[in-house]
Design a protein around this motif. Sequence first.
Motif: not given
Length: 305
Positions: A31-34, A64-68, A84-88
């Motif tokens: 966790p966390p998974v968004y 937050p960037p880089g999250s799942v 989502a791509q823009a936020r990696n």
Amino acid sequence: MEVILGSPRGFCAGVVRAIDVVALALQRFGPPVYVKHQIVHNPTVVASLEAKGAITVEDVEEIPPGSVVVFSAHGSPPEDYRKAQARNLRVIDATCPLVTKVHNEARRFHREGKRIILIGHRGHQEVRGTMGQAPMLLVDEREGVHLPDWDANTEVAVLTQTTLSVDDTARAVEAIRQRFPKALIRNDLCYATTNRQAVVKALAKEADVILVIGARNSSNCNRLREVASAQGVPAYLVNGPEEIRPEYLNGAQRVGVISGASTPESLVQAVVNALRPQRIRHLTLAEEDITFVLPRELREEAPTP
Ligand code: SF4
């Protein structure tokens, strides 16, 4: 009092898969998974996944960037994937394969130069996702079937939201066919929607009242209640025993019970227990044995046995 328990009811293959995706993503990535949009439209399901570390958001830009992130079963527009791509973000797509099929059809018909009409409910998450795939005109049959002033010979393709009323959709399709005789009609109502509505019609022949177990924001659960009412039987949508009002059961000797595709069976059992029936009778119209494979991201990383 007798309870007539309709079947098939409850979780469909797309909902089982979407819930499994979030649970597996939590195990695999921690966790966390968004989750973008409620994973399925049921607060009990959402709360149980949130208790394990899922966080539901409505806008990808809240993550937050880089999250799942898991995209919900209802499907999402391309814009969400771009954000989502823009936020990696690492996106795991839980869109039901039967909704993805509609997305693919929309893009194909657009490439073929057809004009697309989507029968669906304005503002529903699935409709937002489908309308993002290609230019199309929405017909929301609740607002009346208002058709465009296109030439009668226009090549039209008709798609539908997967969880609509079978009967209302047939009426809208007929109106479109009258106006555009060459229209290519795709029946995108899914098997779970069709089966549960058939069960509710059978229950309506035998029950004095029908309780549909499910959430207020669930399209398929609302349609079940409407289908029962259209058969002339009082029907109520409740998401658990605490929502049953005494007046719902006034004098009812036979209570039909069914649940929508996003409703956990535990809620059905809680309602049946609260009714304290003298007898439970099962009304089963079909067996469902459909399952969908997990998204590639989770399959590829599955540990080898
Ligand atoms: S209701 Fe139908 S389209 Fe929606 S998730 Fe279930 S199987 Fe898929």
